[in-house]
Design an enzyme around this catalytic site. Structure first.
Site, PDB file in Angstrom:
ATOM      1  CD  GLU A   1      -2.145  -5.110  11.309  1.00  0.00           C
ATOM      2  OE1 GLU A   1      -1.092  -5.784  11.407  1.00  0.00           O
ATOM      3  OE2 GLU A   1      -2.519  -4.618  10.234  1.00  0.00           O
TER       4      GLU A   1
ATOM      5  CE  LYS B   1       4.581  -1.499   8.721  1.00  0.00           C
ATOM      6  NZ  LYS B   1       3.702  -0.960   7.688  1.00  0.00           N
TER       7      LYS B   1
ATOM      8  CG  HIS C   1      -4.156 -36.503  15.298  1.00  0.00           C
ATOM      9  ND1 HIS C   1      -4.411 -37.721  15.894  1.00  0.00           N
ATOM     10  CD2 HIS C   1      -5.097 -36.344  14.320  1.00  0.00           C
ATOM     11  CE1 HIS C   1      -5.437 -38.303  15.277  1.00  0.00           C
ATOM     12  NE2 HIS C   1      -5.869 -37.478  14.332  1.00  0.00           N
TER      13      HIS C   1
ATOM     14  CE  LYS D   1      -3.493   2.277   2.831  1.00  0.00           C
ATOM     15  NZ  LYS D   1      -4.386   2.197   3.970  1.00  0.00           N
TER      16      LYS D   1
HETATM   17  O1  LIG Z   1       1.080  -2.744   2.280  1.00  0.00           O
HETATM   18  P1  LIG Z   1       2.203  -2.153   3.064  1.00  0.00           P
HETATM   19  O2  LIG Z   1       2.159  -0.673   3.082  1.00  0.00           O
HETATM   20  O3  LIG Z   1       3.514  -2.677   2.609  1.00  0.00           O
HETATM   21  O4  LIG Z   1       1.991  -2.604   4.564  1.00  0.00           O
HETATM   22  C1  LIG Z   1       1.985  -3.964   4.910  1.00  0.00           C
HETATM   23  C2  LIG Z   1       1.181  -4.238   6.142  1.00  0.00           C
HETATM   24  O5  LIG Z   1       1.714  -3.555   7.250  1.00  0.00           O
HETATM   25  C3  LIG Z   1       0.667  -3.160   8.123  1.00  0.00           C
HETATM   26  O6  LIG Z   1       0.603  -1.786   8.134  1.00  0.00           O
HETATM   27  C4  LIG Z   1       0.928  -3.617   9.478  1.00  0.00           C
HETATM   28  O7  LIG Z   1       1.085  -5.005   9.525  1.00  0.00           O
HETATM   29  C5  LIG Z   1      -0.598  -3.789   7.540  1.00  0.00           C
HETATM   30  O8  LIG Z   1      -1.737  -3.137   7.899  1.00  0.00           O
HETATM   31  C6  LIG Z   1      -0.262  -3.819   6.103  1.00  0.00           C
HETATM   32  O9  LIG Z   1      -1.086  -4.725   5.457  1.00  0.00           O
END
Ligand SMILES: O=P(O)(O)OC[C@H]1O[C@](O)(CO)[C@@H](O)[C@@H]1O
Length: 550
Positions: A353, A495, A384, A206
């Site tokens: 999350e 992060k 199991h 994203k």
């Molecule tokens: O798609 P990006 O921006 O690489 O982020 C990856 C993932 O990291 C997060 O922000 C946190 O795990 C998620 O919500 C998202 O899917």
């Protein structure tokens, strides 16, 4: 100010728990022979049996009242109409728009978002058809045979889970691989088996700023350039799904091959967007649209069904009963379907999350439990592994059993065994073993609750409905707890600190706690001071020997 735990309904639910704590679930069936009929419902191709829960009629009534008295009707309408309900990130939450099949406009910031959604769908259609038909060629003129999705979290789990779940619909000449972990072993293992001339990489991110994904994408690009093409060929082998067009283009991806989506799509809710490209490539655009259709139908059910007949609302309320009144800490997800083996991981992110929060939407600490620990794996394997603890251990774990009814041709006997195992377990958890006393080590106490969720068949449409069902369940719980299910500040913290630590690998920084500094010193020994590139093997070896000598 309204305080959930002081509300009349909450207090009544607490009292009901005290009054019913010793009830046996099976006694509810004796008291009401119609319980199964009353506590089960069908929505499209999904059937939910929620009769084997420690929930009396009076408890269910009060749980419905809890939903009635919450902001659910208002917040649900706000979500679907694009109001800003993700307040900390100042965004609407519109994954439902991505699967919207309605004709009308959907306004965000005074702009109808449906035309852009349609445009991106069209882009996905054209691209997936070109790759699937072989019309899309790699740099050497060969067709694509392997697709590697590079992404993490929501940019991996959704398409990964869905492509595997729908494997039987996969294009016979395309193989799919998912690389997520920053551990180089992950990408190395995948690349080892591939021919760069026939491989397509989808950089799914994203933000186009996630460390793991960028590192994996760079490694893939280096591998491609070392083993095959030139810079100019990158365009034929790398595409992106991202909201950050600029960064994707700087990486070398052609503008027309950046598949857009929007800030109002949360990562863990993004498989309906261009993040779902691997699904469209695998099962075809029509199959992808069927998945969207299934989710849309679940959206419509969620929007209009009265709470008492509303599948996501009922599942959410059942969860709230266990989390807030019975004191359950976890929720097990056990699909009796090998194709759904990634579903527990997907739902883990979706739920944990989203609802792993301890302040309400105003930033005030909550005085009640919120999202559970979600975990699980496929049955019958789980039988199991961890079922022993569920049968006789000291923990109380509600279970969602999930299966599809229609057997695969040629393995009907396996499917029959699979389904009967699941039904046997759900029955055993409730009934326990009747022989022996409570102290008898052979006896299982029973009275352990479960839902059974049956799909007529694991089709794209039913999978779409299933995922939308859980999305809305999580949403309803978030609304009742009055938390923001759509931010993830804890993840952002991790992060940020990962970035800070890696930037200071060559500094003897006092900024971290003593333990982190000590551990960082050990890591530093294996890396050159001027970069994060690994020390040479001999240097690592020499350092290790020096250390042993000391
Ligand atoms: O798609 P990006 O921006 O690489 O982020 C990856 C993932 O990291 C997060 O922000 C946190 O795990 C998620 O919500 C998202 O899917």
């Amino acid at each position: 100010m309204f305080q959930l735990t002081r509300s009349v309904t909450w207090q009544a639910l607490k009292r009901l728990h005290e009054q019913t704590a010793d009830d046996q679930i099976r006694s509810y069936f004796t008291a009401d022979p119609q319980r199964f009929e009353k506590m089960s419902l069908r929505v499209g191709g999904l059937f939910l049996d929620y009769s084997k829960h420690a929930i009396s009629g009076a408890v269910l009534d009060k749980l419905i009242e809890l939903a009635d008295h919450s902001a659910l009707v208002q917040r649900r309408a706000q979500m679907f109409s694009g109001d800003i309900i993700n307040v900390t990130e100042d965004r609407p939450v519109l994954h439902t728009a991505l699967r919207n099949q309605g004709e009308g406009p959907l306004m965000v910031d005074g702009q109808d978002v449906m035309p852009e959604i349609q445009r991106t769908r069209e882009q996905i259609r054209a691209f997936s058809e070109a790759v699937r038909s072989g019309e899309w060629k790699g740099y050497s003129g060969e067709r694509i045979k392997d697709v590697v999705n590079i992404g993490i979290g929501g940019s991996d789990l959704g398409p990964n889970m869905a492509s595997r779940a729908l494997l039987k619909y996969r294009h016979p000449e395309l193989n799919f691989h998912f690389v997520s972990n920053v551990d180089g072993a992950h990408i190395q293992k995948v690349l080892k088996r591939l021919d760069p001339a026939t491989t397509l990489f989808i950089v799914s991110t994203k933000t186009f700023s996630t460390q793991e994904t960028l590192l994996n994408a760079k490694t893939a690009r280096r591998w491609f350039l070392d083993n095959a093409g030139e810079d100019a060929d990158i365009g034929a082998h790398f595409i992106a799904a991202s909201t950050n067009r600029q960064a994707a283009m700087e990486f070398g991806i052609r503008e027309e091959n950046v598949f857009e989506f929007w800030a109002w799509v949360g990562g863990r809710y993004s498989m309906w967007s261009s993040i779902g490209l691997p699904i469209a490539l695998s099962i075809g655009f029509d199959g992808f649209m069927e998945m969207l259709q299934g989710a849309y139908e679940m959206d419509q059910h969620f929007l209009v069904a009265p709470f008492r007949e509303n599948m996501p609302v009922l599942m959410a309320l059942i969860g709230i009963w266990y989390i807030n009144f019975v004191g359950a800490e976890t929720q097990a997800i056990v699909p009796y379907d090998q194709a759904l083996h990634q579903l527990p991981s997907f739902l883990q992110q979706l739920d944990m999350e989203s609802n792993g929060k301890s302040v309400d939407i105003f930033g005030h600490p909550v005085d009640y439990k919120t999202g559970p620990i979600v975990w699980g794996q496929t049955g019958s394997n789980g039988q199991h592994a961890f079922f022993q603890l569920l049968h006789q251990g000291t923990r109380y774990v509600p279970i969602d059993f999930i299966a599809s009814l229609k057997p695969e041709p040629g393995v009907e006997d396996h499917h029959f065994a699979l389904l009967t195992n699941m039904l046997a377990q759900a029955n055993a958890f409730m009934e326990g073993s009747q022989s022996g006393s409570r102290l008898d080590p052979y006896s299982c106490p029973g009275n352990r609750p479960s839902s059974v969720l049956l799909l007529d068949e694991l089709t794209p449409k039913n999978l779409g409905a299933l995922i939308a069902l859980y999305e809305h369940k999580v949403f309803v719980q978030g609304v009742i707890w009055n938390i923001n299910s759509f931010d993830q500040w804890g993840v952002q913290l991790g992060k940020r600190i990962a970035g800070e630590i890696s930037e200071r690998i060559d500094e003897h920084s006092q900024d971290f706690d003593a333990s982190t500094q000590g551990l960082l010193a050990l890591v530093r020994e294996h890396f050159r001071p001027d970069s994060s590139a690994p020390a040479t093997a001999s240097k690592v070896k020499r350092k290790a020997t020096e250390k042993t000598k000391r």
